[in-house]
Scaffold this motif. Structure first.
Motif, PDB file in Angstrom:
ATOM      1  N   THR A   1      88.235 123.528 -72.822  1.00 51.09           N
ATOM      2  CA  THR A   1      86.790 123.501 -73.069  1.00 51.09           C
ATOM      3  C   THR A   1      86.096 122.839 -71.889  1.00 51.09           C
ATOM      4  O   THR A   1      86.516 121.776 -71.427  1.00 51.09           O
ATOM      5  CB  THR A   1      86.508 122.702 -74.359  1.00 51.09           C
ATOM      6  OG1 THR A   1      87.171 123.333 -75.435  1.00 51.09           O
ATOM      7  CG2 THR A   1      85.011 122.642 -74.646  1.00 51.09           C
ATOM      8  N   ILE A   2      85.046 123.494 -71.426  1.00 50.08           N
ATOM      9  CA  ILE A   2      84.260 122.913 -70.327  1.00 50.08           C
ATOM     10  C   ILE A   2      82.931 122.428 -70.898  1.00 50.08           C
ATOM     11  O   ILE A   2      82.171 123.202 -71.467  1.00 50.08           O
ATOM     12  CB  ILE A   2      84.010 123.959 -69.217  1.00 50.08           C
ATOM     13  CG1 ILE A   2      85.342 124.386 -68.629  1.00 50.08           C
ATOM     14  CG2 ILE A   2      83.109 123.400 -68.125  1.00 50.08           C
ATOM     15  CD1 ILE A   2      85.238 125.623 -67.766  1.00 50.08           C
ATOM     16  N   SER A   3      82.700 121.137 -70.738  1.00 49.34           N
ATOM     17  CA  SER A   3      81.448 120.591 -71.284  1.00 49.34           C
ATOM     18  C   SER A   3      80.535 120.065 -70.178  1.00 49.34           C
ATOM     19  O   SER A   3      79.389 119.722 -70.439  1.00 49.34           O
ATOM     20  CB  SER A   3      81.758 119.479 -72.288  1.00 49.34           C
ATOM     21  OG  SER A   3      82.491 118.466 -71.644  1.00 49.34           O
ATOM     22  N   LYS A   4      81.049 119.977 -68.982  1.00 48.96           N
ATOM     23  CA  LYS A   4      80.199 119.506 -67.874  1.00 48.96           C
ATOM     24  C   LYS A   4      80.659 120.124 -66.555  1.00 48.96           C
ATOM     25  O   LYS A   4      81.827 120.454 -66.392  1.00 48.96           O
ATOM     26  CB  LYS A   4      80.242 117.983 -67.784  1.00 48.96           C
ATOM     27  CG  LYS A   4      81.633 117.416 -67.593  1.00 48.96           C
ATOM     28  CD  LYS A   4      81.607 115.912 -67.544  1.00 48.96           C
ATOM     29  CE  LYS A   4      83.002 115.330 -67.458  1.00 48.96           C
ATOM     30  NZ  LYS A   4      83.725 115.339 -68.707  1.00 48.96           N
ATOM     31  N   ILE A   5      79.705 120.255 -65.667  1.00 50.94           N
ATOM     32  CA  ILE A   5      80.019 120.770 -64.326  1.00 50.94           C
ATOM     33  C   ILE A   5      79.293 119.903 -63.316  1.00 50.94           C
ATOM     34  O   ILE A   5      78.090 119.675 -63.415  1.00 50.94           O
ATOM     35  CB  ILE A   5      79.597 122.252 -64.181  1.00 50.94           C
ATOM     36  CG1 ILE A   5      80.477 123.112 -65.087  1.00 50.94           C
ATOM     37  CG2 ILE A   5      79.709 122.719 -62.745  1.00 50.94           C
ATOM     38  CD1 ILE A   5      80.070 124.550 -65.174  1.00 50.94           C
ATOM     39  N   VAL A   6      80.044 119.385 -62.354  1.00 48.95           N
ATOM     40  CA  VAL A   6      79.455 118.541 -61.304  1.00 48.95           C
ATOM     41  C   VAL A   6      79.585 119.285 -59.977  1.00 48.95           C
ATOM     42  O   VAL A   6      80.675 119.756 -59.634  1.00 48.95           O
ATOM     43  CB  VAL A   6      80.177 117.180 -61.232  1.00 48.95           C
ATOM     44  CG1 VAL A   6      79.598 116.323 -60.113  1.00 48.95           C
ATOM     45  CG2 VAL A   6      80.066 116.439 -62.554  1.00 48.95           C
TER      46      VAL A   6
END
Lengths: 274, 251
Positions: free
Chosen positions: B182-187
Protein backbone atom coordinates in the motif's frame (compact mmCIF):
# COMPACT_ATOMS: atom_id res chain seq x y z
CA UNK A 1 82.62 47.92 -9.27
CA UNK A 2 79.54 46.19 -7.96
CA UNK A 3 81.40 42.90 -7.72
CA UNK A 4 84.08 44.58 -5.62
CA UNK A 5 81.40 45.99 -3.37
CA UNK A 6 79.96 42.52 -2.81
CA UNK A 7 83.43 41.15 -2.15
CA UNK A 8 83.91 43.81 0.48
CA UNK A 9 80.61 42.76 2.10
CA UNK A 10 81.88 39.20 2.21
CA UNK A 11 84.82 40.27 4.32
CA UNK A 12 82.67 41.90 7.00
CA UNK A 13 81.80 39.20 9.51
CA UNK A 14 78.93 39.86 11.87
CA UNK A 15 78.95 36.76 14.10
CA UNK A 16 79.80 33.02 13.89
CA UNK A 17 80.76 33.03 10.20
CA UNK A 18 77.77 35.17 9.23
CA UNK A 19 78.99 37.83 6.84
CA UNK A 20 77.18 40.88 5.62
CA UNK A 21 77.06 39.35 2.12
CA UNK A 22 75.40 36.15 3.31
CA UNK A 23 72.93 38.23 5.30
CA UNK A 24 72.24 40.24 2.15
CA UNK A 25 71.69 37.06 0.11
CA UNK A 26 69.55 35.67 2.93
CA UNK A 27 67.46 38.83 2.85
CA UNK A 28 66.92 38.38 -0.90
CA UNK A 29 65.97 34.72 -0.39
CA UNK A 30 63.50 35.63 2.36
CA UNK A 31 62.09 38.47 0.29
CA UNK A 32 61.58 36.22 -2.73
CA UNK A 33 60.11 33.57 -0.41
CA UNK A 34 57.57 36.05 0.98
CA UNK A 35 56.61 37.19 -2.53
CA UNK A 36 56.18 33.57 -3.66
CA UNK A 37 54.20 32.74 -0.49
CA UNK A 38 51.85 35.67 -1.04
CA UNK A 39 51.43 34.89 -4.73
CA UNK A 40 50.70 31.21 -4.07
CA UNK A 41 48.26 32.11 -1.28
CA UNK A 42 46.54 34.60 -3.60
CA UNK A 43 46.25 32.03 -6.39
CA UNK A 44 45.02 29.43 -3.92
CA UNK A 45 42.37 31.72 -2.47
CA UNK A 46 41.23 32.72 -5.95
CA UNK A 47 41.07 29.37 -7.69
CA UNK A 48 40.92 26.59 -5.09
CA UNK A 49 39.55 28.10 -1.86
CA UNK A 50 36.01 28.65 -3.23
CA UNK A 51 35.73 24.89 -3.75
CA UNK A 52 36.64 24.13 -0.13
CA UNK A 53 34.71 24.73 3.08
CA UNK A 54 35.37 28.27 4.32
CA UNK A 55 37.34 27.35 7.44
CA UNK A 56 39.43 24.67 5.67
CA UNK A 57 40.27 27.14 2.91
CA UNK A 58 41.45 29.68 5.46
CA UNK A 59 43.61 27.13 7.28
CA UNK A 60 45.11 25.76 4.04
CA UNK A 61 45.90 29.31 2.99
CA UNK A 62 47.79 29.91 6.23
CA UNK A 63 49.57 26.55 5.96
CA UNK A 64 50.75 27.31 2.43
CA UNK A 65 51.88 30.82 3.33
CA UNK A 66 53.83 29.93 6.45
CA UNK A 67 55.10 26.68 4.88
CA UNK A 68 56.76 28.58 2.01
CA UNK A 69 58.21 31.13 4.43
CA UNK A 70 59.62 28.32 6.57
CA UNK A 71 61.18 26.70 3.48
CA UNK A 72 62.69 30.07 2.53
CA UNK A 73 64.16 30.36 5.99
CA UNK A 74 65.67 26.87 5.76
CA UNK A 75 67.16 27.71 2.35
CA UNK A 76 68.54 30.91 3.84
CA UNK A 77 70.19 29.09 6.76
CA UNK A 78 71.64 26.38 4.50
CA UNK A 79 73.09 28.88 1.99
CA UNK A 80 74.68 31.11 4.62
CA UNK A 81 76.32 28.12 6.30
CA UNK A 82 75.69 29.61 9.71
CA UNK A 83 75.99 27.20 12.61
CA UNK A 84 72.78 27.56 14.58
CA UNK A 85 73.54 24.76 17.03
CA UNK A 86 74.49 27.20 19.79
CA UNK A 87 71.40 29.21 19.08
CA UNK A 88 69.28 26.04 19.23
CA UNK A 89 70.60 25.12 22.69
CA UNK A 90 69.98 28.63 23.93
CA UNK A 91 66.63 28.56 22.17
CA UNK A 92 65.76 25.28 23.86
CA UNK A 93 66.33 26.70 27.33
CA UNK A 94 64.57 29.90 26.35
CA UNK A 95 61.74 27.80 24.93
CA UNK A 96 61.18 26.02 28.24
CA UNK A 97 61.01 29.36 30.05
CA UNK A 98 58.68 30.77 27.43
CA UNK A 99 56.67 27.54 27.46
CA UNK A 100 55.88 27.91 31.13
CA UNK A 101 55.10 31.56 30.71
CA UNK A 102 52.86 31.05 27.70
CA UNK A 103 51.16 27.83 28.72
CA UNK A 104 47.67 29.11 27.97
CA UNK A 105 48.76 30.50 24.59
CA UNK A 106 50.22 27.13 23.58
CA UNK A 107 47.18 25.38 24.98
CA UNK A 108 44.92 27.58 22.85
CA UNK A 109 47.10 26.91 19.81
CA UNK A 110 46.96 23.13 20.30
CA UNK A 111 43.21 23.29 21.01
CA UNK A 112 42.82 25.33 17.82
CA UNK A 113 44.59 22.62 15.81
CA UNK A 114 42.35 19.95 17.33
CA UNK A 115 39.27 22.07 16.69
CA UNK A 116 40.27 22.32 13.03
CA UNK A 117 40.75 18.54 12.86
CA UNK A 118 37.67 17.50 14.83
CA UNK A 119 35.37 20.27 13.56
CA UNK A 120 32.66 20.09 16.23
CA UNK A 121 31.01 22.98 14.39
CA UNK A 122 31.75 24.74 11.16
CA UNK A 123 31.72 28.37 10.15
CA UNK A 124 28.17 29.71 9.94
CA UNK A 125 26.69 27.07 12.25
CA UNK A 126 24.40 28.18 15.01
CA UNK A 127 25.71 26.91 18.31
CA UNK A 128 24.92 27.04 21.97
CA UNK A 129 27.31 26.40 24.85
CA UNK A 130 25.19 25.03 27.67
CA UNK A 131 26.03 26.44 31.07
CA UNK A 132 27.18 29.73 29.64
CA UNK A 133 25.20 32.52 28.06
CA UNK A 134 26.89 31.95 24.72
CA UNK A 135 24.69 31.09 21.81
CA UNK A 136 24.89 32.43 18.30
CA UNK A 137 26.51 31.94 14.92
CA UNK A 138 30.08 30.63 14.74
CA UNK A 139 32.01 33.21 12.74
CA UNK A 140 35.43 31.57 12.57
CA UNK A 141 37.94 29.33 14.28
CA UNK A 142 41.32 31.06 14.47
CA UNK A 143 44.72 30.05 15.79
CA UNK A 144 44.02 31.09 19.37
CA UNK A 145 40.31 31.77 19.61
CA UNK A 146 36.90 31.35 18.05
CA UNK A 147 34.47 34.15 17.43
CA UNK A 148 30.75 33.77 17.92
CA UNK A 149 28.17 36.30 16.82
CA UNK A 150 25.50 36.16 19.47
CA UNK A 151 21.84 36.48 18.64
CA UNK A 152 21.83 39.96 20.19
CA UNK A 153 24.23 41.08 17.46
CA UNK A 154 27.37 41.29 19.62
CA UNK A 155 30.48 39.27 18.87
CA UNK A 156 32.15 37.25 21.59
CA UNK A 157 35.68 35.82 21.44
CA UNK A 158 36.23 32.52 23.18
CA UNK A 159 39.74 31.11 23.76
CA UNK A 160 40.16 27.87 21.83
CA UNK A 161 40.96 25.91 24.96
CA UNK A 162 37.70 26.74 26.73
CA UNK A 163 35.71 26.25 23.51
CA UNK A 164 37.37 22.87 22.90
CA UNK A 165 36.68 21.64 26.42
CA UNK A 166 33.08 22.93 26.49
CA UNK A 167 29.94 21.06 25.60
CA UNK A 168 28.90 22.44 22.24
CA UNK A 169 25.28 22.18 21.21
CA UNK A 170 24.86 22.49 17.46
CA UNK A 171 21.62 24.11 16.41
CA UNK A 172 22.29 23.74 12.68
CA UNK A 173 23.23 20.15 12.10
CA UNK A 174 19.71 18.76 11.86
CA UNK A 175 17.00 19.88 9.44
CA UNK A 176 14.47 20.53 12.20
CA UNK A 177 14.37 21.59 15.84
CA UNK A 178 11.86 21.25 18.61
CA UNK A 179 10.49 24.00 20.81
CA UNK A 180 8.67 23.47 24.07
CA UNK A 181 6.37 25.46 26.31
CA UNK A 182 4.39 24.65 29.43
CA UNK A 183 0.94 26.05 30.07
CA UNK A 184 -1.28 25.35 33.06
CA UNK A 185 -5.06 24.94 33.05
CA UNK A 186 -7.45 24.81 35.97
CA UNK A 187 -8.27 21.43 37.47
CA UNK A 188 -11.95 21.81 36.56
CA UNK A 189 -11.16 22.16 32.83
CA UNK A 190 -11.29 19.38 30.26
CA UNK A 191 -7.73 18.43 29.34
CA UNK A 192 -8.57 17.02 25.90
CA UNK A 193 -10.62 20.10 25.08
CA UNK A 194 -7.76 22.39 26.07
CA UNK A 195 -5.28 20.39 23.99
CA UNK A 196 -7.64 20.47 21.02
CA UNK A 197 -8.02 24.26 21.05
CA UNK A 198 -4.28 24.82 21.44
CA UNK A 199 -3.58 22.42 18.59
CA UNK A 200 -6.05 24.20 16.31
CA UNK A 201 -4.62 27.61 17.14
CA UNK A 202 -1.06 26.39 16.47
CA UNK A 203 -2.17 24.97 13.12
CA UNK A 204 -3.91 28.21 12.24
CA UNK A 205 -1.40 30.81 13.34
CA UNK A 206 2.02 29.15 13.31
CA UNK A 207 2.94 28.36 9.69
CA UNK A 208 6.43 27.16 10.59
CA UNK A 209 5.23 24.40 12.91
CA UNK A 210 5.55 21.05 11.15
CA UNK A 211 2.54 18.90 10.41
CA UNK A 212 4.72 15.81 10.71
CA UNK A 213 5.99 15.08 13.36
CA UNK A 214 2.73 16.30 14.84
CA UNK A 215 2.68 18.73 17.77
CA UNK A 216 2.78 16.70 20.95
CA UNK A 217 1.03 17.43 24.23
CA UNK A 218 2.06 15.87 27.53
CA UNK A 219 0.72 16.32 31.01
CA UNK A 220 3.85 17.57 32.65
CA UNK A 221 2.64 17.91 36.19
CA UNK A 222 -0.40 17.91 38.42
CA UNK A 223 0.82 21.04 40.10
CA UNK A 224 -0.46 22.93 43.17
CA UNK A 225 -2.84 25.14 41.26
CA UNK A 226 -2.95 23.82 37.72
CA UNK A 227 -2.65 20.87 35.40
CA UNK A 228 0.50 21.69 33.46
CA UNK A 229 0.50 20.76 29.80
CA UNK A 230 3.78 20.61 27.94
CA UNK A 231 3.58 21.58 24.26
CA UNK A 232 6.26 20.20 21.95
CA UNK A 233 6.38 21.37 18.36
CA UNK A 234 8.89 20.82 15.55
CA UNK A 235 9.92 23.51 13.10
CA UNK A 236 12.65 24.11 10.48
CA UNK A 237 15.95 24.66 12.28
CA UNK A 238 16.35 28.28 11.18
CA UNK A 239 12.86 29.35 12.21
CA UNK A 240 13.07 29.05 15.98
CA UNK A 241 12.41 32.78 16.26
CA UNK A 242 9.08 32.30 14.48
CA UNK A 243 7.98 29.57 16.86
CA UNK A 244 9.78 29.36 20.22
CA UNK A 245 9.06 32.85 21.56
CA UNK A 246 5.44 32.80 20.32
CA UNK A 247 4.31 29.40 21.52
CA UNK A 248 3.08 30.50 24.95
CA UNK A 249 1.30 33.50 23.46
CA UNK A 250 -0.53 31.28 20.96
CA UNK A 251 -1.46 28.78 23.68
CA UNK A 252 -2.78 31.51 25.96
CA UNK A 253 -4.76 33.08 23.14
CA UNK A 254 -6.34 29.72 22.31
CA UNK A 255 -7.28 29.05 25.93
CA UNK A 256 -8.64 32.57 26.41
CA UNK A 257 -10.77 32.32 23.30
CA UNK A 258 -12.19 28.99 24.48
CA UNK A 259 -12.85 30.36 27.97
CA UNK A 260 -10.48 27.87 29.58
CA UNK A 261 -9.07 29.13 32.84
CA UNK A 262 -5.33 29.51 33.35
CA UNK A 263 -5.22 29.61 37.15
CA UNK A 264 -2.87 31.66 39.26
CA UNK A 265 -1.40 30.05 42.38
CA UNK A 266 -4.04 29.73 45.10
CA UNK A 267 -3.77 28.60 48.69
CA UNK A 268 -6.73 27.81 50.92
CA UNK A 269 -5.95 28.58 54.56
CA UNK A 270 -8.11 26.92 57.18
CA UNK A 271 -8.15 28.74 60.46
CA UNK A 272 -8.57 26.48 63.51
CA UNK A 273 -11.35 27.38 65.91
CA UNK A 274 -10.18 28.65 69.25
CA UNK B 1 -4.20 43.34 -24.26
CA UNK B 2 -3.23 39.76 -24.66
CA UNK B 3 -5.06 37.77 -27.25
CA UNK B 4 -6.87 35.54 -24.78
CA UNK B 5 -7.59 37.61 -21.72
CA UNK B 6 -9.75 40.57 -21.03
CA UNK B 7 -8.46 43.38 -18.87
CA UNK B 8 -11.82 44.02 -17.27
CA UNK B 9 -12.87 40.50 -16.28
CA UNK B 10 -10.19 38.38 -14.80
CA UNK B 11 -10.78 34.70 -14.80
CA UNK B 12 -7.67 32.95 -16.01
CA UNK B 13 -3.95 32.61 -15.86
CA UNK B 14 -2.11 34.26 -18.70
CA UNK B 15 -0.28 37.30 -19.99
CA UNK B 16 -1.91 40.68 -19.39
CA UNK B 17 -0.91 43.97 -20.90
CA UNK B 18 -2.13 46.73 -18.63
CA UNK B 19 -2.70 50.20 -20.03
CA UNK B 20 -4.59 51.74 -17.16
CA UNK B 21 -5.60 49.45 -14.30
CA UNK B 22 -6.62 45.90 -13.58
CA UNK B 23 -7.94 43.94 -10.64
CA UNK B 24 -7.48 40.23 -10.14
CA UNK B 25 -9.88 38.52 -7.81
CA UNK B 26 -8.44 35.25 -6.59
CA UNK B 27 -9.61 33.05 -3.71
CA UNK B 28 -8.86 35.03 -0.51
CA UNK B 29 -6.61 37.44 -2.38
CA UNK B 30 -7.13 40.59 -4.40
CA UNK B 31 -4.49 42.12 -6.63
CA UNK B 32 -4.83 45.63 -7.98
CA UNK B 33 -2.46 47.16 -10.53
CA UNK B 34 -2.90 50.84 -11.37
CA UNK B 35 -1.12 53.33 -13.55
CA UNK B 36 -0.02 56.22 -11.33
CA UNK B 37 2.30 58.05 -13.71
CA UNK B 38 3.45 58.09 -17.32
CA UNK B 39 5.86 55.25 -16.75
CA UNK B 40 4.94 54.14 -13.25
CA UNK B 41 2.47 51.54 -12.02
CA UNK B 42 1.50 50.58 -8.51
CA UNK B 43 0.95 47.00 -7.40
CA UNK B 44 -1.21 46.21 -4.41
CA UNK B 45 -2.03 42.80 -2.98
CA UNK B 46 -4.51 42.32 -0.17
CA UNK B 47 -5.26 38.96 1.44
CA UNK B 48 -8.21 37.75 3.49
CA UNK B 49 -6.59 38.90 6.74
CA UNK B 50 -6.08 42.39 5.30
CA UNK B 51 -2.32 42.01 4.98
CA UNK B 52 -1.19 44.40 2.28
CA UNK B 53 1.83 44.25 -0.01
CA UNK B 54 2.47 47.36 -2.09
CA UNK B 55 5.09 47.91 -4.78
CA UNK B 56 5.88 50.63 -7.27
CA UNK B 57 6.87 49.46 -10.74
CA UNK B 58 8.67 51.91 -13.04
CA UNK B 59 8.38 50.88 -16.69
CA UNK B 60 10.15 51.87 -19.87
CA UNK B 61 6.90 52.03 -21.85
CA UNK B 62 3.45 53.33 -21.04
CA UNK B 63 2.14 49.79 -20.66
CA UNK B 64 2.85 47.07 -18.16
CA UNK B 65 2.89 43.42 -19.13
CA UNK B 66 2.56 40.76 -16.47
CA UNK B 67 2.06 37.03 -16.48
CA UNK B 68 -0.11 35.36 -13.89
CA UNK B 69 0.76 31.71 -13.68
CA UNK B 70 0.76 28.72 -11.33
CA UNK B 71 4.12 27.96 -9.73
CA UNK B 72 5.51 25.23 -7.53
CA UNK B 73 4.34 25.40 -3.91
CA UNK B 74 7.72 26.23 -2.41
CA UNK B 75 7.47 29.84 -1.27
CA UNK B 76 5.00 30.04 1.59
CA UNK B 77 5.65 30.39 4.50
CA UNK B 78 9.31 30.56 3.44
CA UNK B 79 11.64 28.97 0.91
CA UNK B 80 13.00 26.11 2.97
CA UNK B 81 12.23 22.90 1.10
CA UNK B 82 12.38 21.58 -2.43
CA UNK B 83 10.58 18.31 -1.74
CA UNK B 84 6.84 17.76 -1.60
CA UNK B 85 5.29 15.15 0.66
CA UNK B 86 2.08 13.99 -0.98
CA UNK B 87 -0.01 12.50 1.80
CA UNK B 88 -2.59 10.46 -0.10
CA UNK B 89 -5.99 10.71 1.55
CA UNK B 90 -6.88 7.37 0.01
CA UNK B 91 -3.89 5.02 -0.04
CA UNK B 92 -3.27 2.98 -3.19
CA UNK B 93 -2.83 -0.78 -3.00
CA UNK B 94 -0.73 -2.39 -5.71
CA UNK B 95 -0.63 -6.15 -5.97
CA UNK B 96 2.54 -8.00 -7.00
CA UNK B 97 3.73 -7.04 -10.49
CA UNK B 98 0.86 -4.63 -11.13
CA UNK B 99 0.93 -1.06 -12.40
CA UNK B 100 -1.47 1.86 -12.30
CA UNK B 101 -1.75 5.46 -13.34
CA UNK B 102 -3.41 7.88 -10.98
CA UNK B 103 -4.09 11.59 -11.04
CA UNK B 104 -3.61 13.37 -7.75
CA UNK B 105 -4.06 16.94 -6.59
CA UNK B 106 -0.93 18.85 -5.73
CA UNK B 107 -1.01 22.37 -4.27
CA UNK B 108 0.21 25.33 -6.30
CA UNK B 109 1.10 28.90 -5.59
CA UNK B 110 0.50 31.74 -8.00
CA UNK B 111 3.37 33.70 -9.44
CA UNK B 112 3.10 37.21 -10.82
CA UNK B 113 5.87 37.82 -13.33
CA UNK B 114 6.84 41.10 -14.91
CA UNK B 115 7.36 40.58 -18.65
CA UNK B 116 9.80 42.95 -20.32
CA UNK B 117 12.15 42.67 -23.25
CA UNK B 118 11.77 38.91 -23.39
CA UNK B 119 12.52 38.46 -19.67
CA UNK B 120 10.13 37.32 -16.98
CA UNK B 121 11.01 38.59 -13.50
CA UNK B 122 9.23 37.39 -10.40
CA UNK B 123 7.25 40.35 -9.10
CA UNK B 124 5.30 38.58 -6.40
CA UNK B 125 3.80 35.24 -5.47
CA UNK B 126 0.75 34.29 -3.49
CA UNK B 127 -0.75 31.29 -1.80
CA UNK B 128 -4.52 31.29 -1.91
CA UNK B 129 -4.77 28.66 0.81
CA UNK B 130 -2.04 29.59 3.27
CA UNK B 131 -3.58 27.56 6.10
CA UNK B 132 -2.87 24.38 4.18
CA UNK B 133 0.66 25.35 3.29
CA UNK B 134 2.80 23.75 5.95
CA UNK B 135 6.11 21.93 6.28
CA UNK B 136 6.64 18.37 7.38
CA UNK B 137 9.57 16.08 7.88
CA UNK B 138 10.16 12.87 5.99
CA UNK B 139 12.50 10.68 7.99
CA UNK B 140 14.06 11.19 11.37
CA UNK B 141 14.72 14.58 12.99
CA UNK B 142 18.48 13.91 12.76
CA UNK B 143 18.72 13.16 9.07
CA UNK B 144 15.26 13.57 7.53
CA UNK B 145 14.20 15.75 4.64
CA UNK B 146 12.17 18.88 5.13
CA UNK B 147 9.21 18.85 2.73
CA UNK B 148 6.14 20.86 1.89
CA UNK B 149 3.18 18.84 3.09
CA UNK B 150 0.19 18.29 0.85
CA UNK B 151 -2.92 16.30 1.71
CA UNK B 152 -3.66 14.87 -1.67
CA UNK B 153 -6.85 13.56 -3.14
CA UNK B 154 -7.01 11.17 -6.07
CA UNK B 155 -8.95 12.62 -9.00
CA UNK B 156 -10.03 11.39 -12.40
CA UNK B 157 -8.14 13.56 -14.85
CA UNK B 158 -6.23 16.76 -15.52
CA UNK B 159 -9.56 18.60 -15.72
CA UNK B 160 -10.06 18.21 -11.97
CA UNK B 161 -7.52 20.88 -11.12
CA UNK B 162 -8.96 23.30 -8.56
CA UNK B 163 -8.42 26.82 -9.94
CA UNK B 164 -5.68 28.75 -8.11
CA UNK B 165 -5.46 26.14 -5.34
CA UNK B 166 -4.38 22.79 -6.78
CA UNK B 167 -2.82 21.43 -9.91
CA UNK B 168 -3.09 17.85 -11.11
CA UNK B 169 -0.15 15.48 -11.16
CA UNK B 170 -0.16 12.14 -12.93
CA UNK B 171 1.70 9.31 -11.22
CA UNK B 172 2.54 6.08 -12.99
CA UNK B 173 3.10 3.52 -10.27
CA UNK B 174 4.56 0.10 -10.79
CA UNK B 175 5.13 -2.67 -8.30
CA UNK B 176 8.24 -4.71 -9.11
CA UNK B 177 8.26 -6.41 -5.72
CA UNK B 178 7.13 -9.95 -5.07
CA UNK B 179 4.31 -8.86 -2.79
CA UNK B 180 1.43 -6.40 -2.73
CA UNK B 181 1.97 -3.08 -0.99
CA UNK B 182 0.00 0.00 0.00
CA UNK B 183 1.29 3.43 -0.93
CA UNK B 184 0.06 6.20 1.30
CA UNK B 185 2.66 8.88 0.64
CA UNK B 186 5.01 10.01 -2.09
CA UNK B 187 8.01 12.26 -1.50
CA UNK B 188 9.71 13.85 -4.48
CA UNK B 189 11.72 16.97 -5.40
CA UNK B 190 9.13 19.12 -7.13
CA UNK B 191 11.80 21.35 -8.65
CA UNK B 192 12.12 18.68 -11.35
CA UNK B 193 8.47 19.12 -12.33
CA UNK B 194 7.40 21.96 -14.56
CA UNK B 195 3.96 23.50 -14.16
CA UNK B 196 1.65 24.17 -17.09
CA UNK B 197 -1.55 26.16 -17.23
CA UNK B 198 -4.62 26.58 -19.35
CA UNK B 199 -7.35 29.05 -18.43
CA UNK B 200 -7.54 28.68 -14.65
CA UNK B 201 -6.27 25.11 -14.41
CA UNK B 202 -2.80 23.81 -13.74
CA UNK B 203 -0.97 20.55 -14.26
CA UNK B 204 2.48 19.28 -13.42
CA UNK B 205 5.00 17.08 -15.17
CA UNK B 206 4.21 13.50 -14.26
CA UNK B 207 5.94 11.17 -11.82
CA UNK B 208 7.06 7.62 -12.34
CA UNK B 209 7.12 5.65 -9.11
CA UNK B 210 8.48 2.11 -8.97
CA UNK B 211 8.30 -0.15 -5.96
CA UNK B 212 11.52 -2.12 -6.11
CA UNK B 213 14.36 -3.62 -4.17
CA UNK B 214 17.58 -1.75 -3.62
CA UNK B 215 20.02 -4.18 -2.07
CA UNK B 216 17.98 -5.50 0.85
CA UNK B 217 15.71 -2.49 1.15
CA UNK B 218 12.30 -2.13 -0.42
CA UNK B 219 11.98 1.38 -1.80
CA UNK B 220 9.67 3.55 -3.83
CA UNK B 221 11.85 5.04 -6.54
CA UNK B 222 10.28 8.30 -7.73
CA UNK B 223 11.38 10.18 -10.85
CA UNK B 224 9.80 12.98 -12.79
CA UNK B 225 8.90 12.75 -16.47
CA UNK B 226 8.13 15.59 -18.84
CA UNK B 227 4.69 15.54 -20.37
CA UNK B 228 3.67 16.44 -23.90
CA UNK B 229 1.00 19.06 -23.68
CA UNK B 230 -0.33 22.10 -25.47
CA UNK B 231 -0.82 23.88 -22.13
CA UNK B 232 1.38 26.91 -21.45
CA UNK B 233 4.51 26.26 -19.42
CA UNK B 234 4.80 28.50 -16.36
CA UNK B 235 7.94 30.55 -15.89
CA UNK B 236 10.38 29.40 -13.25
CA UNK B 237 12.70 31.41 -11.12
CA UNK B 238 14.20 28.94 -8.63
CA UNK B 239 17.87 28.21 -9.01
CA UNK B 240 18.40 24.84 -7.43
CA UNK B 241 21.98 23.70 -7.70
CA UNK B 242 21.85 20.28 -6.10
CA UNK B 243 19.02 18.31 -4.61
CA UNK B 244 19.48 15.67 -1.98
CA UNK B 245 18.19 12.40 -3.36
CA UNK B 246 15.67 10.74 -1.09
CA UNK B 247 15.16 7.02 -1.20
CA UNK B 248 11.63 6.43 0.05
CA UNK B 249 11.21 3.36 2.16
CA UNK B 250 7.91 1.53 2.00
CA UNK B 251 5.58 0.93 4.95
Amino acid sequence: MQFEFLQSLDTIEIAGGLTLLSLFIGGIIMGVGIIIARTVRLLFSKYYAPKLPQDSAKNFGKLIYFGIILISFLVFTSTTGVDFSGLLIAGGIFGIVIGFATQSVVSNLISGIFLMIEKPAKQGDKIDIPGSDISGTLLDINTFSVRVKRFDGTIIRIPNESFFTSNIRSLSSTPVRRSEAIVGIAYKEDIDGAISVIEKQIRKSMPFVLILPKPEFRIKELADSSVNIEILVWHPRDDWDQVGPHLLKVAKKALDQAGIEIPFPQRVIWQAKE
Amino acid sequence: MSDTNSESSFSNYGIYTIKDNIEFLLPNVTIKIEKIGDHVFSYLRRDAEDNIVKKIIPTSSSELTIELSPIRPLNYPARRAVHVYLDLETPIFLSEGSAASVFVLCPIEIGIFLVHEGHKDSLDWIDCEPLNSRFCLYGSPESGTLCKHASSEIVESYDDSIPFINGVLKIDIKNDLDKGLTISKIVFPITDNSVYYKNSKAIFDSLKAVLKKKLTLEILDVNSESIETDWVKSPTYERVESIKRVDMGVD
